[in-house]
Scaffold this motif. Structure first.
Motif, PDB file in Angstrom:
ATOM      1  N   ALA A 133     -52.635  -5.045 -46.066  1.00  0.00           N
ATOM      2  CA  ALA A 133     -51.634  -5.762 -46.858  1.00  0.00           C
ATOM      3  C   ALA A 133     -50.948  -6.857 -46.056  1.00  0.00           C
ATOM      4  CB  ALA A 133     -50.590  -4.780 -47.394  1.00  0.00           C
ATOM      5  N   THR A 134     -50.917  -8.051 -46.630  1.00  0.00           N
ATOM      6  CA  THR A 134     -50.085  -9.125 -46.091  1.00  0.00           C
ATOM      7  C   THR A 134     -48.630  -8.843 -46.427  1.00  0.00           C
ATOM      8  OG1 THR A 134     -51.907 -10.595 -46.680  1.00  0.00           O
ATOM      9  CG2 THR A 134     -49.846 -11.635 -45.949  1.00  0.00           C
ATOM     10  N   VAL A 135     -48.408  -8.409 -47.653  1.00  0.00           N
ATOM     11  CA  VAL A 135     -47.065  -8.035 -48.106  1.00  0.00           C
ATOM     12  C   VAL A 135     -47.162  -6.733 -48.906  1.00  0.00           C
ATOM     13  CG1 VAL A 135     -44.974  -8.753 -49.325  1.00  0.00           C
ATOM     14  CG2 VAL A 135     -46.535 -10.495 -48.398  1.00  0.00           C
ATOM     15  N   LEU A 136     -46.374  -5.746 -48.531  1.00  0.00           N
ATOM     16  CA  LEU A 136     -46.297  -4.474 -49.255  1.00  0.00           C
ATOM     17  C   LEU A 136     -44.955  -4.439 -49.979  1.00  0.00           C
ATOM     18  CD1 LEU A 136     -47.504  -1.495 -49.613  1.00  0.00           C
ATOM     19  CD2 LEU A 136     -46.041  -0.893 -47.652  1.00  0.00           C
ATOM     20  N   THR A 137     -44.955  -4.104 -51.274  1.00  0.00           N
ATOM     21  CA  THR A 137     -43.727  -4.246 -52.074  1.00  0.00           C
ATOM     22  C   THR A 137     -43.337  -2.959 -52.813  1.00  0.00           C
ATOM     23  OG1 THR A 137     -44.949  -5.006 -54.025  1.00  0.00           O
ATOM     24  CG2 THR A 137     -44.202  -6.698 -52.477  1.00  0.00           C
ATOM     25  N   PRO A 138     -43.014  -1.895 -52.077  1.00  0.00           N
ATOM     26  CA  PRO A 138     -42.604  -0.662 -52.759  1.00  0.00           C
ATOM     27  C   PRO A 138     -41.171  -0.733 -53.269  1.00  0.00           C
ATOM     28  CG  PRO A 138     -42.423  -0.380 -50.393  1.00  0.00           C
ATOM     29  CD  PRO A 138     -43.016  -1.750 -50.615  1.00  0.00           C
ATOM     30  N   ASN A 139     -40.883  -0.005 -54.346  1.00  0.00           N
ATOM     31  CA  ASN A 139     -39.488   0.242 -54.699  1.00  0.00           C
ATOM     32  C   ASN A 139     -39.007   1.470 -53.917  1.00  0.00           C
ATOM     33  OD1 ASN A 139     -40.442   2.508 -56.072  1.00  0.00           O
ATOM     34  ND2 ASN A 139     -40.436   1.496 -58.074  1.00  0.00           N
ATOM     35  N   LEU A 140     -37.793   1.913 -54.173  1.00  0.00           N
ATOM     36  CA  LEU A 140     -37.242   3.021 -53.378  1.00  0.00           C
ATOM     37  C   LEU A 140     -38.104   4.273 -53.505  1.00  0.00           C
ATOM     38  CD1 LEU A 140     -33.374   2.796 -53.970  1.00  0.00           C
ATOM     39  CD2 LEU A 140     -34.778   1.671 -52.221  1.00  0.00           C
ATOM     40  N   HIS A 141     -38.502   4.595 -54.733  1.00  0.00           N
ATOM     41  CA  HIS A 141     -39.304   5.795 -54.979  1.00  0.00           C
ATOM     42  C   HIS A 141     -40.643   5.725 -54.255  1.00  0.00           C
ATOM     43  CE1 HIS A 141     -42.510   7.882 -57.199  1.00  0.00           C
ATOM     44  NE2 HIS A 141     -41.641   8.865 -57.253  1.00  0.00           N
ATOM     45  N   GLU A 142     -41.287   4.551 -54.337  1.00  0.00           N
ATOM     46  CA  GLU A 142     -42.603   4.397 -53.707  1.00  0.00           C
ATOM     47  C   GLU A 142     -42.481   4.411 -52.183  1.00  0.00           C
ATOM     48  OE1 GLU A 142     -44.033   1.791 -57.582  1.00  0.00           O
ATOM     49  OE2 GLU A 142     -43.306   0.785 -55.751  1.00  0.00           O
ATOM     50  N   ALA A 143     -41.426   3.789 -51.650  1.00  0.00           N
ATOM     51  CA  ALA A 143     -41.213   3.820 -50.201  1.00  0.00           C
ATOM     52  C   ALA A 143     -41.020   5.254 -49.725  1.00  0.00           C
ATOM     53  CB  ALA A 143     -39.993   2.964 -49.832  1.00  0.00           C
ATOM     54  N   SER A 144     -40.323   6.052 -50.523  1.00  0.00           N
ATOM     55  CA  SER A 144     -40.100   7.460 -50.183  1.00  0.00           C
ATOM     56  C   SER A 144     -41.405   8.244 -50.232  1.00  0.00           C
ATOM     57  CB  SER A 144     -39.074   8.057 -51.156  1.00  0.00           C
ATOM     58  OG  SER A 144     -38.906   9.430 -50.899  1.00  0.00           O
ATOM     59  N   ALA A 145     -42.213   7.997 -51.278  1.00  0.00           N
ATOM     60  CA  ALA A 145     -43.497   8.709 -51.396  1.00  0.00           C
ATOM     61  C   ALA A 145     -44.438   8.336 -50.257  1.00  0.00           C
ATOM     62  CB  ALA A 145     -44.138   8.403 -52.745  1.00  0.00           C
ATOM     63  N   LEU A 146     -44.402   7.065 -49.845  1.00  0.00           N
ATOM     64  CA  LEU A 146     -45.306   6.618 -48.773  1.00  0.00           C
ATOM     65  C   LEU A 146     -44.876   7.148 -47.409  1.00  0.00           C
ATOM     66  CD1 LEU A 146     -45.883   2.900 -49.878  1.00  0.00           C
ATOM     67  CD2 LEU A 146     -47.648   4.674 -49.724  1.00  0.00           C
ATOM     68  N   THR A 147     -43.558   7.229 -47.187  1.00  0.00           N
ATOM     69  CA  THR A 147     -43.079   7.619 -45.855  1.00  0.00           C
ATOM     70  C   THR A 147     -42.750   9.103 -45.762  1.00  0.00           C
ATOM     71  OG1 THR A 147     -40.781   7.118 -46.456  1.00  0.00           O
ATOM     72  CG2 THR A 147     -42.070   5.340 -45.413  1.00  0.00           C
ATOM     73  N   GLY A 148     -42.599   9.782 -46.899  1.00  0.00           N
ATOM     74  CA  GLY A 148     -42.194  11.183 -46.873  1.00  0.00           C
ATOM     75  C   GLY A 148     -40.731  11.371 -46.488  1.00  0.00           C
ATOM     76  N   ARG A 149     -39.950  10.294 -46.615  1.00  0.00           N
ATOM     77  CA  ARG A 149     -38.534  10.350 -46.255  1.00  0.00           C
ATOM     78  C   ARG A 149     -37.677   9.999 -47.467  1.00  0.00           C
ATOM     79  NH1 ARG A 149     -38.624   6.210 -41.075  1.00  0.00           N
ATOM     80  NH2 ARG A 149     -40.440   7.110 -40.014  1.00  0.00           N
ATOM     81  N   ASP A 150     -36.415  10.377 -47.427  1.00  0.00           N
ATOM     82  CA  ASP A 150     -35.469   9.854 -48.414  1.00  0.00           C
ATOM     83  C   ASP A 150     -35.261   8.358 -48.177  1.00  0.00           C
ATOM     84  OD1 ASP A 150     -35.041  12.265 -49.666  1.00  0.00           O
ATOM     85  OD2 ASP A 150     -33.239  12.763 -48.502  1.00  0.00           O
ATOM     86  N   VAL A 151     -35.286   7.592 -49.257  1.00  0.00           N
ATOM     87  CA  VAL A 151     -34.978   6.161 -49.138  1.00  0.00           C
ATOM     88  C   VAL A 151     -34.004   5.827 -50.263  1.00  0.00           C
ATOM     89  CG1 VAL A 151     -35.891   3.816 -49.001  1.00  0.00           C
ATOM     90  CG2 VAL A 151     -37.305   5.738 -48.233  1.00  0.00           C
ATOM     91  N   THR A 152     -32.738   5.924 -49.968  1.00  0.00           N
ATOM     92  CA  THR A 152     -31.731   5.748 -51.020  1.00  0.00           C
ATOM     93  C   THR A 152     -30.617   4.769 -50.635  1.00  0.00           C
ATOM     94  OG1 THR A 152     -30.422   7.608 -50.186  1.00  0.00           O
ATOM     95  CG2 THR A 152     -32.066   8.106 -51.876  1.00  0.00           C
ATOM     96  N   ASP A 153     -30.598   4.292 -49.375  1.00  0.00           N
ATOM     97  CA  ASP A 153     -29.572   3.310 -48.999  1.00  0.00           C
ATOM     98  C   ASP A 153     -30.180   2.274 -48.047  1.00  0.00           C
ATOM     99  OD1 ASP A 153     -29.689   4.427 -46.420  1.00  0.00           O
ATOM    100  OD2 ASP A 153     -27.999   5.765 -46.823  1.00  0.00           O
ATOM    101  N   LEU A 154     -29.396   1.286 -47.684  1.00  0.00           N
ATOM    102  CA  LEU A 154     -29.921   0.158 -46.910  1.00  0.00           C
ATOM    103  C   LEU A 154     -30.458   0.589 -45.553  1.00  0.00           C
ATOM    104  CD1 LEU A 154     -27.408  -2.728 -47.717  1.00  0.00           C
ATOM    105  CD2 LEU A 154     -29.872  -2.662 -48.195  1.00  0.00           C
ATOM    106  N   GLU A 155     -29.785   1.536 -44.905  1.00  0.00           N
ATOM    107  CA  GLU A 155     -30.258   1.960 -43.587  1.00  0.00           C
ATOM    108  C   GLU A 155     -31.616   2.656 -43.708  1.00  0.00           C
ATOM    109  OE1 GLU A 155     -27.337   4.101 -41.335  1.00  0.00           O
ATOM    110  OE2 GLU A 155     -28.832   4.789 -39.854  1.00  0.00           O
ATOM    111  N   GLN A 156     -31.733   3.516 -44.718  1.00  0.00           N
ATOM    112  CA  GLN A 156     -33.020   4.186 -44.923  1.00  0.00           C
ATOM    113  C   GLN A 156     -34.110   3.192 -45.355  1.00  0.00           C
ATOM    114  OE1 GLN A 156     -31.797   7.178 -47.767  1.00  0.00           O
ATOM    115  NE2 GLN A 156     -31.320   8.690 -46.164  1.00  0.00           N
ATOM    116  N   MET A 157     -33.714   2.141 -46.078  1.00  0.00           N
ATOM    117  CA  MET A 157     -34.691   1.106 -46.454  1.00  0.00           C
ATOM    118  C   MET A 157     -35.215   0.394 -45.203  1.00  0.00           C
ATOM    119  SD  MET A 157     -32.733  -0.422 -49.832  1.00  0.00           S
ATOM    120  CE  MET A 157     -33.862  -1.744 -50.306  1.00  0.00           C
TER     121      MET A 157
END
Lengths: 210, 210
Positions: A133-157
């Motif tokens: 990927a040149t650019v990967l564009t997940p939303n919060l839910h997808e970023a969480s599914a890809l990383t296995g982490r909570d992604v709900t605020d700017l620091e976690q993003m």
């Protein structure tokens, strides 16, 4: 004048708000000639996804081949890929034809909540396609599914964007449309973070995939 | 402001020059919100049609139903319908939902010569869908296949248009792009004939269905 040619490899949204329909409308709005390789068809409207037909991986490959070898492709975007077999053949074709730049939108569920990617296919996405990927564009839910982490605020993003970059995506934009409060997208290009803030629009009847 | 909503019931052209792709681009150019019900997928480019996947008639119907019952449809266009079973279910849905106006483009072969409608389905088109058409838009070849007559000059175009109107199409536009000499389209509205003449453009790399 040369008209740029873009290929979207994605699902069909009968309701026209997402999938190749939305991509073709966006391409047209920017003066880009749009082409498609359909991966799945959905019978979908603003209230839900009522039917899905997945396309055979070999036919997904054929659609890519005939477009690349004749018309030519200046940029590629992927959306709904439905299952691991389609992800693997799309990754193989991206490599075979050196299809770059590649915008990878890791579509997983529709705005209505319906699944658009089999859960077991998330690993295939990370292994085969994310590193291209040149650019990967997940939303919060997808970023969480890809990383296995909570992604709900700017620091976690920011943490998730760094992790996804380390796994091979050149640039990562985590879309903050589902954040509490202001909508903020976070871009990480491997060196710097950039935040894009936008006003909340009045609530339209939106639909389609996130 | 209300944005008009149009539904195209047609095939997918991976090359982007015809099918729902071309319809969505045209809708977008005119400020119309486009929706789709896919009938078939083609792996197609400017040189030919290399693969076709026909969609199950019940799924064609489902795509129409979910769009009509939620988003709403102000106008319908049909393109490639592939076979008699799809034609029959599309006609049934047009009647059930009173989908008007209906622009019926009786797509039969691609510009490259590949068949896009089974020959035995021409009768189904005439019987079930033609009487529902607000506007029928055959080219010379399609007008000939529908009427069983030669349609190669202006006089034969007028005769064919009158015959197709008598069979139930409210308005008939026979497209003269394949005429020897000037390109002339002939419109018959049941009372009067109108001719539309246009200059031949310099030969571009055109593709898709006629």
């Amino acid at each position: 004048m040369t008209i740029p040619r873009a290929l979207t490899i994605a699902g069909s949204d009968s309701g026209g708000g997402a999938g190749i329909q939305a991509d073709l409308k966006t391409f047209a709005a920017f003066g880009v000639f749009g082409m498609t390789a359909l991966t799945a068809l959905t019978a979908q409207n603003t209230t839900g996804v009522y039917g899905v037909v997945e396309i055979a991986p070999a036919f997904v490959a054929q659609q890519i081949d005939v477009v690349v070898t004749d018309i030519g492709v200046d940029a590629v975007k992927t959306g709904m890929l439905a299952n691991a077999a389609i992800i693997e053949i799309v990754a193989a074709k991206v490599k075979e034809h050196s299809l770059q730049p590649l915008v990878l939108d890791p579509v997983m569920i529709a705005k209505s909540g319906a699944p658009l990617l089999k859960p077991e296919a998330v690993d295939a996405l990370k292994t085969h396609l994310l590193p291209l990927a040149t650019v990967l564009t997940p939303n919060l839910h997808e970023a969480s599914a890809l990383t296995g982490r909570d992604v709900t605020d700017l620091e976690q993003m920011r943490d998730a964007a760094r992790a996804l970059h380390d796994w091979g995506a050149q640039n990562v934009v985590i879309k903050g449309g589902h954040l509490a409060g202001a909508a903020v997208d976070v871009l990480f290009d491997g060196e710097d973070f950039t935040e894009f803030r936008s006003e909340r629009l009045p609530n339209p009847a939106t639909h389609g995939t996130g």
